[in-house]
Design a protein around this motif. Structure first.
Motif, mmCIF file in Angstrom:
data_model
loop_
_atom_site.group_PDB
_atom_site.id
_atom_site.type_symbol
_atom_site.label_atom_id
_atom_site.label_comp_id
_atom_site.label_asym_id
_atom_site.label_seq_id
_atom_site.Cartn_x
_atom_site.Cartn_y
_atom_site.Cartn_z
ATOM 1 N N SER A 1 0.828 -1.039 0.014
ATOM 2 C CA SER A 1 0.052 0.193 0.063
ATOM 3 C C SER A 1 0.947 1.160 0.053
ATOM 4 C CB SER A 1 -0.981 -0.016 1.208
ATOM 5 O OG SER A 1 -1.802 -0.810 1.102
ATOM 6 N N ALA A 2 2.053 1.308 0.906
ATOM 7 C CA ALA A 2 2.944 2.177 0.715
ATOM 8 C C ALA A 2 3.589 2.724 -0.561
ATOM 9 C CB ALA A 2 4.037 2.145 1.874
ATOM 10 N N ASN A 3 4.035 1.564 -1.333
ATOM 11 C CA ASN A 3 4.416 1.830 -2.724
ATOM 12 C C ASN A 3 3.245 2.382 -3.577
ATOM 13 O OD1 ASN A 3 6.801 0.610 -2.082
ATOM 14 N ND2 ASN A 3 6.128 -1.576 -2.454
ATOM 15 N N LEU A 4 1.974 2.067 -3.572
ATOM 16 C CA LEU A 4 0.905 2.842 -4.192
ATOM 17 C C LEU A 4 1.164 4.349 -4.021
ATOM 18 C CD1 LEU A 4 -2.013 0.316 -3.531
ATOM 19 C CD2 LEU A 4 -0.601 0.546 -5.290
ATOM 20 N N ALA A 5 1.550 4.807 -3.063
ATOM 21 C CA ALA A 5 1.787 6.063 -2.909
ATOM 22 C C ALA A 5 3.015 6.792 -3.447
ATOM 23 C CB ALA A 5 1.760 6.518 -1.445
ATOM 24 N N GLN A 6 3.848 6.157 -4.034
ATOM 25 C CA GLN A 6 4.766 6.978 -4.676
ATOM 26 C C GLN A 6 4.553 7.640 -5.980
ATOM 27 O OE1 GLN A 6 7.755 3.600 -5.712
ATOM 28 N NE2 GLN A 6 7.935 3.188 -3.524
ATOM 29 N N PRO A 7 5.076 8.778 -5.998
ATOM 30 C CA PRO A 7 4.910 9.595 -7.230
ATOM 31 C C PRO A 7 5.551 8.998 -8.401
ATOM 32 C CG PRO A 7 6.554 10.712 -5.714
ATOM 33 C CD PRO A 7 5.909 9.464 -4.981
ATOM 34 N N GLY A 8 4.862 9.345 -9.282
ATOM 35 C CA GLY A 8 5.257 8.742 -10.855
ATOM 36 C C GLY A 8 5.206 7.287 -10.909
ATOM 37 N N LEU A 9 4.642 6.596 -10.136
ATOM 38 C CA LEU A 9 4.633 5.174 -10.285
ATOM 39 C C LEU A 9 3.730 4.719 -11.625
ATOM 40 C CD1 LEU A 9 5.267 2.378 -8.983
ATOM 41 C CD2 LEU A 9 3.142 2.479 -7.815
ATOM 42 N N ALA A 10 4.496 3.553 -12.316
ATOM 43 C CA ALA A 10 3.733 3.374 -13.520
ATOM 44 C C ALA A 10 2.496 2.669 -13.220
ATOM 45 C CB ALA A 10 4.492 2.628 -14.279
ATOM 46 N N GLU A 11 1.537 2.752 -14.174
ATOM 47 C CA GLU A 11 0.031 2.259 -13.995
ATOM 48 C C GLU A 11 0.282 0.726 -13.873
ATOM 49 O OE1 GLU A 11 -3.860 2.219 -13.290
ATOM 50 O OE2 GLU A 11 -2.562 3.927 -13.463
#
Length: 402
Positions: free
Chosen positions: A195-205
């Motif tokens: 879930s924390a990784n989902l908040a990373q900016p610029g994360l690929a779809e």
């Protein structure tokens, strides 16, 4: 004086008369002796008859005293005693039996009484009568077809048993608390990480979807673990469904067959017992069978990872038959088998050899089987496969208990 001379004919008649008197005297003497002997025999028989009458009177008095004691015992006996004639009608019933059924029973048809008042319980030969729990034992009484029923009120014992089982579950829950914390922490920490990784900016779809799927999978695992813990903690309410063994096997097979097809593992149902009926919770029993079948599938997959030959011969079978008046359900697999030191622990809560398992499946299955008055055993040879055997009491009709 003139002498009188008797004629010869008169002399003969006198002699014959004398002989007749002599014969009469002999016969009279013989009759007298016989009468005296008969009189003595009569006196002897009279004495013997008096002794026999005295013995019979003594035995009668003893039997009267015994009958009175038995009558008092039956009246004071807390268990119910019902005597049935050859037509299954109640010929005798002690006060305890009449009090249990709250009615006069003499002359009534026992099957009709049982049908109207008794409800089959999950345990064999046990019945529910209002708030009472009764155990009924039957024995033949005579060659004419009479029977005697001994009815025990086991309500208190049943309550104590339920309390004991609840306390045992609470003890088990206390012992597993530390393990439970570990089991909950691992999927929860993993889900939080994803879930924390989902908040990373610029994360690929694509990465966002991958992390979301993994987080969702961990949360589902956590939900399943919590549900199984709650099920184990409260125990399964077994109910009073009357389910044919054939239906139990068919429902369990229908649930797992797609999994077996997907993994390429052969699955088949063997054995008979199609008309055998089990009383209890159909849902709980099917769930227990599904747990065993999923466990067998995992064993075959583990063996397949170790050898191609194991994959080719991998098979799971589900069977049922009746042995010694009990339903015997077997789940067999040709998987990796279970080491002897592990076999003793496979039913322990949270014990698992699989990285994805919760360790509660077999514990819950065993709890369900025990709640239905049955037992479960495991037989396994490492490298050859395992066999889990469930034995359950077969349901009885009320007329059979009567």
């Amino acid at each position: 004086m003139k002498q009188v001379v008797q004629a010869p004919g008169h002399e003969l008649k006198a002699q014959e008369l004398q002989r007749a008197f002599d014969a009469f005297n002999q016969v009279s003497l013989a009759l007298t002796q016989s009468y005296q002997g008969l009189q003595g025999r009569v006196e002897s028989l009279t004495a013997e008859l008096a002794v026999a009458n005295g013995e019979l009177r003594r035995q009668y008095e003893e039997k009267e005293a015994l009958s009175e004691r038995l009558s008092l015992l039956l009246k004071a006996l807390p268990a119910g005693v019902v005597v049935l004639d050859s037509a299954a009608r109640v010929s005798e019933a002690n006060p305890a039996a009449s009090a249990m059924f709250a009615q006069a029973m003499i002359g009534e048809s026992w099957p009709a009484l049982a049908q109207a008042a008794l409800i089959a319980a999950e345990a064999p030969d046990e019945w529910q009568l209002g708030a009472r729990r009764l155990a009924i034992a039957e024995s033949p009484l005579d060659s004419a077809g009479g029977r005697i029923l001994l009815i025990h009120d086991v309500t208190a014992a049943h309550t104590l048993k339920a309390e004991l089982e609840r306390n045992q579950r609470l003890v088990a829950m206390g012992e597993m608390a530390a393990s439970l914390a570990h089991q909950l922490r691992t999927p929860l920490a993993t889900a939080l990480l994803y879930s924390a990784n989902l908040a990373q900016p610029g994360l690929a779809e694509t990465a966002r979807l991958r992390f979301a799927d993994k987080a969702s999978a961990q949360l589902k695992r956590l939900e399943r673990l919590i549900q199984e813990v709650l099920l184990f903690a409260r125990g399964e309410s077994i109910g009073r469904d009357s389910t044919p063994a054939r239906q139990l096997l068919a429902e369990a097979a229908q649930t797992v067959e797609p999994l077996f097809l997907e993994k390429g593992i052969a699955f088949r149902i063997v054995g008979g017992a199609v008309e055998t009926v089990v009383t209890g919770s159909r849902k709980a029993l099917v769930g227990a069978l599904v747990n065993l079948l999923e466990n067998a599938l995992q064993a075959c997959l583990t063996a397949g990872e170790e050898s191609i030959a194991a994959t080719e011969r991998a098979e799971v079978s589900l069977g049922a038959d009746v042995v010694a008046g009990q339903l015997r359900i077997t789940v067999c697999d040709t998987g990796a088998g279970i080491a002897p030191e592990i076999q003793a622990r496979v039913f322990e809560p949270f014990f698992t050899t699989s990285g994805q398992g919760t360790g509660l499946g077999l514990a819950i299955a065993l709890g369900v089987v025990r709640a239905h008055g049955g037992a479960m055993t495991v037989h396994s040879v490492p490298g050859e496969g395992s066999e889990f055997v469930i034995t359950l009491p077969v349901a009885l009709a009320i007329e059979q208990a009567s």
